[in-house]
Design a protein around this motif. Structure first.
Motif, PDB file in Angstrom:
ATOM      1  N   VAL A  86       0.970  -1.133  -0.158  1.00  0.00           N
ATOM      2  CA  VAL A  86      -0.025  -0.031  -0.150  1.00  0.00           C
ATOM      3  C   VAL A  86       0.889   1.072   0.040  1.00  0.00           C
ATOM      4  N   SER A  87       1.906   1.230   0.900  1.00  0.00           N
ATOM      5  CA  SER A  87       2.585   2.578   0.814  1.00  0.00           C
ATOM      6  C   SER A  87       3.537   2.591  -0.494  1.00  0.00           C
ATOM      7  N   ARG A  88       3.722   1.592  -1.289  1.00  0.00           N
ATOM      8  CA  ARG A  88       4.404   1.625  -2.483  1.00  0.00           C
ATOM      9  C   ARG A  88       3.231   2.109  -3.541  1.00  0.00           C
ATOM     10  N   GLY A  89       2.130   2.194  -3.348  1.00  0.00           N
ATOM     11  CA  GLY A  89       1.050   2.458  -4.135  1.00  0.00           C
ATOM     12  C   GLY A  89       0.397   1.328  -4.954  1.00  0.00           C
ATOM     13  N   VAL A  90       0.803   0.059  -4.485  1.00  0.00           N
ATOM     14  CA  VAL A  90      -0.128  -1.124  -5.198  1.00  0.00           C
ATOM     15  C   VAL A  90      -1.524  -1.267  -4.579  1.00  0.00           C
ATOM     16  N   GLU A  91      -2.398  -1.413  -5.565  1.00  0.00           N
ATOM     17  CA  GLU A  91      -3.611  -1.621  -5.212  1.00  0.00           C
ATOM     18  C   GLU A  91      -3.683  -2.990  -4.880  1.00  0.00           C
ATOM     19  N   VAL A  92      -4.006  -3.279  -3.565  1.00  0.00           N
ATOM     20  CA  VAL A  92      -3.972  -4.488  -2.723  1.00  0.00           C
ATOM     21  C   VAL A  92      -5.250  -4.932  -2.118  1.00  0.00           C
ATOM     22  N   SER A  93      -5.720  -6.187  -2.029  1.00  0.00           N
ATOM     23  CA  SER A  93      -6.998  -6.394  -1.453  1.00  0.00           C
ATOM     24  C   SER A  93      -6.644  -6.327   0.204  1.00  0.00           C
ATOM     25  N   PRO A  94      -7.522  -6.439   0.924  1.00  0.00           N
ATOM     26  CA  PRO A  94      -7.742  -6.438   2.452  1.00  0.00           C
ATOM     27  C   PRO A  94      -6.954  -7.807   2.633  1.00  0.00           C
ATOM     28  N   VAL A  95      -6.511  -8.036   4.016  1.00  0.00           N
ATOM     29  CA  VAL A  95      -6.281  -9.540   4.402  1.00  0.00           C
ATOM     30  C   VAL A  95      -7.410 -10.282   4.458  1.00  0.00           C
ATOM     31  N   GLN A  96      -7.176 -11.378   3.803  1.00  0.00           N
ATOM     32  CA  GLN A  96      -8.634 -12.215   3.661  1.00  0.00           C
ATOM     33  C   GLN A  96      -8.228 -13.580   3.733  1.00  0.00           C
ATOM     34  N   HIS A  97      -9.198 -14.523   4.023  1.00  0.00           N
ATOM     35  CA  HIS A  97      -8.843 -15.881   4.233  1.00  0.00           C
ATOM     36  C   HIS A  97     -10.031 -16.730   3.533  1.00  0.00           C
ATOM     37  N   TYR A  98      -9.555 -18.092   3.470  1.00  0.00           N
ATOM     38  CA  TYR A  98     -10.605 -18.993   2.897  1.00  0.00           C
ATOM     39  C   TYR A  98     -11.577 -19.839   3.981  1.00  0.00           C
ATOM     40  N   ASP A  99     -12.803 -19.846   3.813  1.00  0.00           N
ATOM     41  CA  ASP A  99     -13.664 -20.576   5.041  1.00  0.00           C
ATOM     42  C   ASP A  99     -13.371 -22.024   4.609  1.00  0.00           C
ATOM     43  N   THR A 100     -12.955 -22.482   5.850  1.00  0.00           N
ATOM     44  CA  THR A 100     -12.600 -23.995   5.800  1.00  0.00           C
ATOM     45  C   THR A 100     -13.633 -24.992   5.621  1.00  0.00           C
ATOM     46  N   ASP A 101     -14.931 -24.231   5.491  1.00  0.00           N
ATOM     47  CA  ASP A 101     -16.145 -25.329   5.327  1.00  0.00           C
ATOM     48  C   ASP A 101     -16.612 -24.866   3.987  1.00  0.00           C
ATOM     49  N   THR A 102     -16.538 -23.907   3.469  1.00  0.00           N
ATOM     50  CA  THR A 102     -17.240 -23.530   2.132  1.00  0.00           C
ATOM     51  C   THR A 102     -16.363 -23.329   1.144  1.00  0.00           C
ATOM     52  N   GLY A 103     -14.972 -22.685   1.489  1.00  0.00           N
ATOM     53  CA  GLY A 103     -13.913 -22.372   0.152  1.00  0.00           C
ATOM     54  C   GLY A 103     -14.217 -20.895   0.044  1.00  0.00           C
TER      55      GLY A 103
END
Length: 137
Positions: A86-103
């Motif tokens: 972000v500090s370098r100007g890259v458009e990046v997603s928020p921190v995310q995770h995969y639901d272990t039940d649904t994917g």
């Protein structure tokens, strides 16, 4: 016998634009920028601490720009990696995770190995950054 993955070609439309993105925005080191005549240019770029590089250029691959999906980097601290991008100007997603039940991909961190951020290069090649508890620093 050891087999080490050393270089992955990344198809781009504009080599100079991609080189700037990967070095200035993402923070890769430029190891080489070589020309062989007018039809061939090879730019090798390496993420900090990585034993594997990417290569962009002219005459490097027949893949269409923007077609790579899922190139993966691993870091010790996903929040710090995201903040740096972000500090370098890259458009990046928020921190995310995969639901272990649904994917399903959900916002917020989760258990070890299940913390990710995502970004794309100027051509649309898709990158994944995963937090790895094995990586320090």
């Amino acid at each position: 016998m050891e087999w080490k993955l050393e270089v992955i070609p990344v198809p781009v439309t504009d080599v100079d634009r991609a080189k700037r993105f990967y070095t200035e925005d993402v923070g890769f080191a430029c190891d080489a920028d070589e020309r062989l005549g007018d039809a061939y240019r090879m730019v090798q770029l390496t993420p900090p601490g990585s034993g594997c590089s990417i290569v962009i250029g002219d005459g490097m691959t027949e893949m269409n720009p923007g077609t790579l999906d899922g190139l993966q980097l691993c870091v010790g601290d996903i929040e710090a990696a995201r903040a740096e991008l972000v500090s370098r100007g890259v458009e990046v997603s928020p921190v995310q995770h995969y639901d272990t039940d649904t994917g399903e991909l959900l916002d917020g961190p989760a258990e070890e190995w299940n913390r990710f951020v995502f970004f794309t290069d100027p051509d649309g090649n898709k990158w994944v950054v995963q937090e790895s508890p094995r990586i320090t620093g």
